[in-house]
Design an enzyme around this catalytic site. Sequence first.
Site, mmCIF file in Angstrom:
data_model
loop_
_atom_site.group_PDB
_atom_site.id
_atom_site.type_symbol
_atom_site.label_atom_id
_atom_site.label_comp_id
_atom_site.label_asym_id
_atom_site.label_seq_id
_atom_site.Cartn_x
_atom_site.Cartn_y
_atom_site.Cartn_z
ATOM 1 N N TRP A 29 -11.145 12.150 7.905
ATOM 2 C CA TRP A 29 -9.751 12.216 8.014
ATOM 3 C C TRP A 29 -8.931 11.023 7.805
ATOM 4 C CZ3 TRP A 29 -7.971 7.708 11.027
ATOM 5 C CH2 TRP A 29 -6.503 6.884 10.232
ATOM 6 N N ARG A 52 -13.821 -4.980 2.588
ATOM 7 C CA ARG A 52 -13.060 -5.441 3.782
ATOM 8 C C ARG A 52 -13.695 -5.123 5.005
ATOM 9 N NH1 ARG A 52 -8.056 -3.735 3.424
ATOM 10 N NH2 ARG A 52 -8.467 -1.646 5.671
ATOM 11 N N GLU A 72 -4.831 -7.654 5.201
ATOM 12 C CA GLU A 72 -3.686 -6.149 5.296
ATOM 13 C C GLU A 72 -2.454 -6.734 6.299
ATOM 14 O OE1 GLU A 72 -5.600 -2.683 6.956
ATOM 15 O OE2 GLU A 72 -3.918 -1.439 6.454
ATOM 16 N N GLU A 117 -13.931 -1.570 6.142
ATOM 17 C CA GLU A 117 -13.758 -1.340 7.036
ATOM 18 C C GLU A 117 -13.949 -0.604 8.104
ATOM 19 O OE1 GLU A 117 -9.259 0.456 6.066
ATOM 20 O OE2 GLU A 117 -9.681 2.337 7.407
ATOM 21 N N ASP A 121 -5.110 4.013 -0.126
ATOM 22 C CA ASP A 121 -6.589 4.498 0.365
ATOM 23 C C ASP A 121 -6.480 5.454 0.575
ATOM 24 O OD1 ASP A 121 -8.118 4.519 2.547
ATOM 25 O OD2 ASP A 121 -6.551 3.013 4.341
ATOM 26 N N TYR A 133 -2.998 12.158 5.558
ATOM 27 C CA TYR A 133 -3.592 10.314 6.072
ATOM 28 C C TYR A 133 -2.217 9.386 5.665
ATOM 29 C CZ TYR A 133 -5.211 5.737 6.433
ATOM 30 O OH TYR A 133 -5.099 3.906 6.940
ATOM 31 N N ARG A 165 1.024 -0.910 -0.131
ATOM 32 C CA ARG A 165 -0.108 0.009 0.083
ATOM 33 C C ARG A 165 1.099 0.954 -0.568
ATOM 34 N NH1 ARG A 165 -4.474 2.114 4.574
ATOM 35 N NH2 ARG A 165 -1.888 3.328 5.339
ATOM 36 N N GLU A 185 -9.108 2.325 -1.753
ATOM 37 C CA GLU A 185 -9.518 1.791 -0.867
ATOM 38 C C GLU A 185 -10.185 2.546 -0.291
ATOM 39 O OE1 GLU A 185 -7.040 0.088 2.279
ATOM 40 O OE2 GLU A 185 -8.519 0.809 3.689
ATOM 41 N N HIS A 221 -9.222 6.711 2.170
ATOM 42 C CA HIS A 221 -9.437 7.215 3.001
ATOM 43 C C HIS A 221 -11.209 8.593 3.174
ATOM 44 C CE1 HIS A 221 -8.477 6.716 8.231
ATOM 45 N NE2 HIS A 221 -8.084 5.834 7.211
HETATM 46 O O1 EZ4 Z 1 -7.637 4.140 9.627
HETATM 47 O O2 EZ4 Z 1 -7.005 1.488 11.539
HETATM 48 O O3 EZ4 Z 1 -6.368 0.553 5.780
HETATM 49 N N1 EZ4 Z 1 -6.434 1.024 6.995
HETATM 50 C C1 EZ4 Z 1 -6.797 2.669 7.919
HETATM 51 C C2 EZ4 Z 1 -6.844 2.416 9.344
HETATM 52 C C3 EZ4 Z 1 -7.479 2.914 9.940
HETATM 53 C C4 EZ4 Z 1 -7.146 2.549 11.594
HETATM 54 C C5 EZ4 Z 1 -8.754 3.169 12.299
HETATM 55 O O4 EZ4 Z 1 -8.406 2.474 13.489
HETATM 56 O O5 EZ4 Z 1 -7.750 2.812 6.628
HETATM 57 O O6 EZ4 Z 1 -5.421 3.157 9.248
HETATM 58 CO CO CO Z 2 -8.380 2.005 5.342
#
Ligand code: EZ4
Ligand code: CO
Length: 404
Positions: free
Chosen positions: A404, A285, A341, A264, A212, A159, A147, A238, A214
Amino acid sequence: MKITDAKVFVCSPGRNFVTLKVYTDEGVYGLGDATLNGREKAVVSYLEDYILPCIIGRNPYDTEDIWQYLYRGAYWRRGPVTMSAIAAIDMALWDIRAKCAGQPLYNLLGGRTRDRVLVYCHANGTDLPHTLEEVGRYRELGYRAIRVQSGIPGIDHTYGVAPAGTKYEPAIRAGLPDESACWSTEKYLAFMPRLFQAVRDRFGEDLLLLHDGHHRLTPIEAARLGKELEPFHLFWLEDLVQAELQENFRLIRRHTTTPLAVGEVFNTIYDCQQLISEQLIDYIRMTIVHGGGITPVLKTAHFAEMYMVKTGFHGATDLSPVTMGAALHFDTAVHNFGIQEHMPHEPLVDEVFPHAYHYADGYMYPGDAVGFGVDFDEKLAAKYPYQRAYLPVNRKTDGTMWNW
Ligand code: EZ4
Ligand code: CO
């Protein structure tokens, strides 16, 4: 067999973990992970004040009925606090069942469908040259899937990227949330194709590359990103958008063939049934701890199998080794496993949770110990009491609160 007692342990060997231990009259105990990053004590209360009194005296083999009792019987359903608490119970009961059978968990879930579990790691750098260095370093460690997250020119703190000289960790031990993260969609979208072009130029086509987002883009921005990254053949993108609205993904899907992963933060099948049945994603996920346990996540995986959606379980450091152990057995057994992961825990965490699983050369192995093969050193854990910690929060450059 009867459940005689259950205890919740909160420890912080570098970061907070909530661990459940369920005891039986046959001397066998099971472990469950109940960690919800940044909201740990809410789950502790849910377990201690409401759930545990209801399961004492129950037969631990009755995983289906106990799960239904905790899910339906509460009247108030779903949500991460509820589902993490239910997950911890369900995991502990499956651990007990496997230990009583004298078998590793995977033998109760379908046996081995593969010899090893493909994992991806995190490479992150403060800028492009540093990120390339990190990708190279992880490739040397044998990882086939990486990743890639990078600091973005013109954005101070983004992030997945740790400040220089530290490791990325998704929670900060402090009085209040860290507000230093900041976001500019324009700068991000301008930089991403350059980043992946540079990674492919340096390392060629062999590495499996992931990224990711996010939850920070709108659907049309996500569509643009997927389209512009197509030449670099990512394994997945992701969490490009927030996923409360599953229809979001129809728009993204219309525009790009880059594979999509999400889930997630999901807690039940109802967070993703449309995503799966309309084939709007490629990887789900939602993993055992936040998805309500082995019982429901197994159903979700089987449902996803019908639509050729694979699993790609969350495995950041805020998921304890108990979840990782259970997940690796699950990954070994289900046919539609995709990738896992792997963000290694600090050595102290591994000491508090001794485990039979291991990493070697790009893959993880669950080990052959009974149950999940994960234990909990209560004495050592007691030396590291809970410390309040928060995930960071994120604002756009003009101060607007953002994801975030
Ligand atoms: O932000 O586990 O893919 N992994 C992630 C992680 C999540 C944290 C949140 O608690 O996006 O970094
Ligand atoms: Co993630």
